[in-house]
Each structure stands twice: as C-alpha cells, then as structure tokens.
Write a protein that holds these residues in place. Structure first.
Motif, PDB file in Angstrom:
ATOM      1  N   LEU A 126      43.986  31.338  53.071  1.00  0.00           N
ATOM      2  CA  LEU A 126      44.875  31.739  51.980  1.00  0.00           C
ATOM      3  C   LEU A 126      44.474  33.121  51.497  1.00  0.00           C
ATOM      4  O   LEU A 126      43.326  33.353  51.115  1.00  0.00           O
ATOM      5  N   GLU A 127      45.419  34.040  51.515  1.00  0.00           N
ATOM      6  CA  GLU A 127      45.197  35.392  51.011  1.00  0.00           C
ATOM      7  C   GLU A 127      46.051  35.589  49.757  1.00  0.00           C
ATOM      8  O   GLU A 127      47.264  35.371  49.778  1.00  0.00           O
ATOM      9  N   ARG A 128      45.421  35.983  48.658  1.00  0.00           N
ATOM     10  CA  ARG A 128      46.156  36.268  47.425  1.00  0.00           C
ATOM     11  C   ARG A 128      46.197  37.776  47.192  1.00  0.00           C
ATOM     12  O   ARG A 128      45.215  38.479  47.447  1.00  0.00           O
ATOM     13  N   GLU A 129      47.304  38.248  46.693  1.00  0.00           N
ATOM     14  CA  GLU A 129      47.470  39.666  46.403  1.00  0.00           C
ATOM     15  C   GLU A 129      47.403  39.876  44.897  1.00  0.00           C
ATOM     16  O   GLU A 129      48.147  39.243  44.142  1.00  0.00           O
ATOM     17  N   ASP A 130      46.505  40.700  44.468  1.00  0.00           N
ATOM     18  CA  ASP A 130      46.378  40.982  43.036  1.00  0.00           C
ATOM     19  C   ASP A 130      47.631  41.701  42.531  1.00  0.00           C
ATOM     20  O   ASP A 130      48.075  42.696  43.107  1.00  0.00           O
ATOM     21  N   THR A 131      48.210  41.163  41.471  1.00  0.00           N
ATOM     22  CA  THR A 131      49.387  41.785  40.876  1.00  0.00           C
ATOM     23  C   THR A 131      49.195  41.900  39.371  1.00  0.00           C
ATOM     24  O   THR A 131      48.587  41.036  38.740  1.00  0.00           O
ATOM     25  N   GLU A 132      49.702  42.957  38.817  1.00  0.00           N
ATOM     26  CA  GLU A 132      49.628  43.163  37.377  1.00  0.00           C
ATOM     27  C   GLU A 132      50.990  42.827  36.765  1.00  0.00           C
ATOM     28  O   GLU A 132      51.993  43.461  37.085  1.00  0.00           O
ATOM     29  N   ARG A 133      51.018  41.802  35.919  1.00  0.00           N
ATOM     30  CA  ARG A 133      52.286  41.359  35.356  1.00  0.00           C
ATOM     31  C   ARG A 133      52.719  42.291  34.234  1.00  0.00           C
ATOM     32  O   ARG A 133      51.927  42.606  33.344  1.00  0.00           O
ATOM     33  N   PRO A 134      53.975  42.731  34.247  1.00  0.00           N
ATOM     34  CA  PRO A 134      54.444  43.595  33.156  1.00  0.00           C
ATOM     35  C   PRO A 134      54.582  42.799  31.866  1.00  0.00           C
ATOM     36  O   PRO A 134      54.576  41.562  31.858  1.00  0.00           O
ATOM     37  N   GLU A 135      54.711  43.496  30.774  1.00  0.00           N
ATOM     38  CA  GLU A 135      54.899  42.846  29.485  1.00  0.00           C
ATOM     39  C   GLU A 135      56.246  42.124  29.471  1.00  0.00           C
ATOM     40  O   GLU A 135      57.249  42.617  29.996  1.00  0.00           O
ATOM     41  N   ILE A 136      56.250  40.928  28.899  1.00  0.00           N
ATOM     42  CA  ILE A 136      57.475  40.152  28.745  1.00  0.00           C
ATOM     43  C   ILE A 136      57.740  40.005  27.250  1.00  0.00           C
ATOM     44  O   ILE A 136      56.848  39.633  26.487  1.00  0.00           O
ATOM     45  N   THR A 137      58.960  40.318  26.834  1.00  0.00           N
ATOM     46  CA  THR A 137      59.270  40.333  25.407  1.00  0.00           C
ATOM     47  C   THR A 137      60.392  39.347  25.073  1.00  0.00           C
ATOM     48  O   THR A 137      61.126  38.874  25.951  1.00  0.00           O
TER      49      THR A 137
END
Length: 546
Positions: free
Chosen positions: A169-180
C-alpha cells in the motif's frame, strides 16, 4: 438497518492451468464408460454438472466468515496449512490497512478430480482511502478423515498473491484545503466532531482528499509489477483555494449538541436542509467518527414514509382526511401486522390514522394502489431512487416493487424493502411542504440529473395540515409549543419482530424554510427518541438561514 458506496476496482480471474491431453482423454474415457454402464448416453454424466457436497460449501462460507470477522486462527484452521494461512491472512489485512472485509461467496462447482471450487467477491475497505474489490476462489478438497479443507495457497487470498509476489500500500501525502460553511467560516472536525467523516468526503470529491494505490511488487527486489487499485483523484482546483459548502455553522453546532444531549448515547443521525433549494445546513452523526450514516445509511423509514404513502393515495383521490378508515390492533396480510404497543382507534378518520400513525389503517388501503404505484410516486414526485449528486457519496433510496401482498402491506408503512436515511427523509419532508423536489446539495453547483413533477397544490395543502395536526394532536406532540407552525411525522421502524427494543425511532419535521429528519437506532419510538433531538435543534436555532 444498516449499511455503503465506495470506489471499486475490478480484476480478471486467473486462467485455468492447462491439463495434459492424456489426462483429459482418460477423464473422458472414465466418464463415458460410466455413462454407458448406466445406459444414459456418452455425455449424460458430465462432471461439471455434479452437485458440490454441501459440507464443502459450508466450510468455504465458514472460512470466509472467519476471515471477514478477523478470526484468523479459526480461518487458518479450516485450511490444509493452518499456520501459514493464519500468517498470510493477518499480514494481508493489516499490511494493507484493510478494515472489516466483505466476502461474498458465489455458486460452487465441482471439478473432475472432485475438488470443490467456491468463487467469491472480496470488498476490502482500505482505511481512509476507499474499497478495493476483486474476485478470487476457494479450492476445497476432501481429507482422509472425510472432512473438507480449503487447499491452501497464497492465491486463496488474491489470485496474484504468490510466493514471489506480494501487495504493498502506497499513500500519497496531500494537503487538504480549508473547508468553510456558507458564510465563509472555517469548518473542522475539531470544532464540529460530527463533520469529520463528512469533511473528508467533501475534500475527496473535490480531488483534495487522501490518495493512494495498492501495488503488486516482487518480494525479493521490491520492483513494482503492476497497480491493482488506485484511490482518490488529482485536485480539480488550487489547493490554497477554500472549498465553500452549504453548511451553516450555527445549525451544525446545534445539531451536534442535540445529538449529544438527547440521543442518550445511541447511534443516531440527523440532516437539516433548506426547503426552497435543498441546500444542506447540518449533517450530524453519533458517534461522530466513521460511517456517515446520515447521508449513506440504509434504514427502513417506518411511519415517516406515510408522508409518501398519503401523497400516493391523495393523488388518486383514494381517501380523504375525514373518511372513516378503521384502525384495529391487528391486521393479517400473510403475517400479522400491528400498531406500536398494539394500540387501536376504532372508527378513526384517515386524518387520525395519520396523526396517530396507525399501521393497520394504512395497510388496509393497499388495494387502492397498484403494486408499483408507491415506488412510481416516490420517484416521480420525491426523486427517490434516482441518482443524486449532492457533492459527496450518498444513498438515494430504494422502493422496489413488492414481491407479494405481505411485502406490499409492509411498504405502505415504510417497512419491507423500502430503504431511506435522514438525508432522503428530510428531502421528503421538504417536498411535502413545498410541493417541489430540490436535489439536496452540500457544496453547491452540483449537477442535477433528476427529473420530477410538482405535487398538486391540493395534495401539498393536505400534507401540511396533516403534519401540523400530528404536532398539535398526535404522536409528534414533543414539538408542540415551538414557534413557527412546526409540522411533523413520527415513525417506528421494526428491525426484528422478536425484539421491540431494537426498533429505530424516526421523526421528520418542517418549520418555515427548513426540513429536518432524525433517526435514533434502538430508539423504540420516534416521538420518544428522535423527537427530543429535533426539539433541541429547533429550540436552539429559532431563525431560518438567509
């Protein structure tokens, strides 16, 4: 009831190993000879037509149940190599972050050498990513002591798993944007715990959620041989651009507080939305982590469904509010149906049947509707069973045609195979109040592929009056006294006939421009369990959102 949709990846089954021409010829000779002796002709004894031993099929299903339940020692013990099987099963599920596999067996077959083969479909939920779906099969062979065992090879787990290749299993680091929220206020799982799974779904739908892949690699070198499944998608917007939702922080906070204070620790879910456009204001789940039961759950809606049944009857002019429709304790249609706590209301009007939620009265009107008519009304006027695009995965309801009269009777009161969730029932209440279905949405701008018709005004007027009477004089009196002319319908959905304590409690309500639906699992009755949750919510937020 329970419940879910996930992204899936399909794979081809491995090819059969070729047998030698000599072995095939010998097998045919034996089959043909046996057939002639029985005077049945040369092809009548086809081995592929043999019925598998039920004991072998039972052992295969028991193996799959143990594996799915995490009972690896027991699963391993059902194979020809218990120690190795236990090790591989544990490493496979733990190493790939698989939580609660769903393993469904298909029809078994028998090969010429007597091996029983049981195909199965595996749905493997990979934590925080999605579901990996593939097909495999279990070979079972009869042992010297007469028992059946799964003949162990790594391919039992997955056709491509072997002594030389494994999965990674390979996971890709992602940065979640702000949710408003709708006003631009930041939303977070910390501030609104019940939104944690919802925010992940919103980010994922925008291509800003977790991404990853399951790869087939060489055990010795680590070389990637192929990709078996991928999860997530590339962002369709700049990662520094906030994702604005239709949610309202005030309503969301009130919904979470209501569930915490009034659901009494039971599993529960709630949705509030705007009647005029379907915009979702709050999504509440208790417990707050894990499955988004408010939107993706599958429950029998119980008597809240009588809003739809009443619409169908009224559209045909089959019954009027003041018509006498008797409400006895029991009514038998293939099986005995009864009212909550076996109550009865002799010589009741249809209006009283609605406000007191009389099951037997509604069931007695089943012949007024065609077998498919209830489902057709649900689809045509309420959008139920059509594909909704709300901005996150959702279950959009199911009202299959009844298979017999007993099932038709059950569907009249939201039981049988009728399935819904708080999102769908909040939408039902909204449609009943306005006459027009608006596809719910949580992110705005979602495409709408539904096609519905507007309810006639006389039907809407009657539904509003009946739901209001349910608050002032019926089973939803828990909401009486709230300002705004609240209308409602309660429901008690039977989960098992043997245990009334397992019943789910429901309520739908409307006030001004807001519709709300709540379910409390094992809540017994809607008025007593879901009612206080919705009262707390509406009391805390007296004004409709702009």
């Amino acid at each position: 009831m329970s419940e879910t949709r996930d992204r899936t990846t399909s794979h081809r089954k491995p090819g059969n190993v070729a047998r030698s021409a000599t072995a095939v010829a010998l097998a045919l000779a034996v089959v043909a000879g046996g057939a002639y002796l029985a005077e049945l002709g040369p092809f009548a004894a086809d081995a592929s037509a043999a019925e598998p031993d039920p004991a072998a099929v039972a052992e295969a299903r028991a193996f799959l149940a143990d594996w799915a339940g995490g009972r690896m020692p027991s699963a391993g013990g059902r194979t020809t190599d218990p120690g190795k099987a236990q090790e591989v099963l544990r490493n496979f599920t733990a190493g790939l972050s698989i939580d609660k596999p769903n393993l469904a067996a298909a029809k078994a077959t028998v090969s010429e050498n007597g091996t029983v083969s049981v195909p199965f479909t595996a749905k493997m939920p990979v934590t925080d990513l999605g579901t990996w779906t593939y097909d495999s099969k279990l070979p079972l062979r009869k042992q010297q002591d007469g028992t059946w065992k799964v003949h162990w090879t790594p391919a039992v787990v997955h056709p491509k798993l072997s002594s030389t290749e494994k999965f990674r299993l390979e996971r890709e680091d992602t940065e979640r944007p702000e949710i408003t929220d709708r006003g631009g206020a930041a939303l977070s799982g910390g501030k609104h715990p019940s939104l944690a799974p919802v925010l992940n779904q919103i980010a994922g739908a925008a291509g800003a959620g977790p991404r990853g892949a399951i790869q087939l690699v060489d055990r010795a070198t680590g070389e990637v041989k192929g990709t078996e499944a991928t999860f997530g998608k590339k962002p369709d917007r700049p990662t520094d651009q906030p994702i604005r939702t239709t949610l309202d922080s005030t309503w969301q906070s009130a919904a979470e507080k209501a569930l915490t204070s009034e659901a009494k620790g039971k599993d529960a879910a709630l949705v509030a939305l705007r009647i005029d456009n379907g915009e979702i204001l709050a999504v509440g789940n208790s417990p707050s982590s894990g499955f988004n039961r408010a939107v993706s759950g599958t429950y029998a809606p119980g008597s809240t469904w009588k809003v739809v049944t009443t619409s169908a009857l009224t559209l045909k002019n089959a019954v009027k509010p003041n018509d006498i429709v008797d409400c006895p304790k029991y009514l038998t249609v293939g099986k005995q149906f009864h009212n909550v706590e076996t109550g009865e209301h002799r010589n009741a009007t249809f209006l009283q049947d609605f406000t007191e939620s009389c099951n037997t009265a509604f069931i007695s009107l089943r012949d007024k509707l065609g077998d498919r008519e209830l489902g057709d009304v649900a689809r045509k006027y309420f959008g139920i069973g059509q594909e909704w695009h709300i901005g996150i995965p959702s279950f959009d309801g199911s009202v299959p045609a009844p298979r017999d009269q007993t099932e038709k009777a059950a569907s009249m009161i939201g039981q049988g195979r009728v399935l819904a969730n708080p999102l769908l029932m909040a939408s039902v209440a909204a449609t009943a109040a306005s006459g027009t279905f608006h596809q719910p949405t949580i992110t705005g701008g979602s495409k709408d592929t539904t096609t519905t018709s507007k309810l006639p005004q006389d039907v809407v007027t009657q539904l509003r009056a009946m739901m209001r009477a349910t608050v002032t004089d019926g089973t939803a009196k828990v909401l009486d006294g709230l300002p705004g002319g609240v209308g409602a319908k309660t429901g008690t959905a039977e989960v098992t006939e043997e245990d009334p304590d397992s019943n789910n409690g429901w309520i739908v309500a409307t006030r001004g421009n807001v519709a709300v639906a709540c379910v409390v699992e094992k809540g017994k009755t809607g008025g007593a369990s879901a009612g206080p949750v919705v009262r707390s919510l509406l009391s805390a937020v007296p004004d409709d959102p702009s």
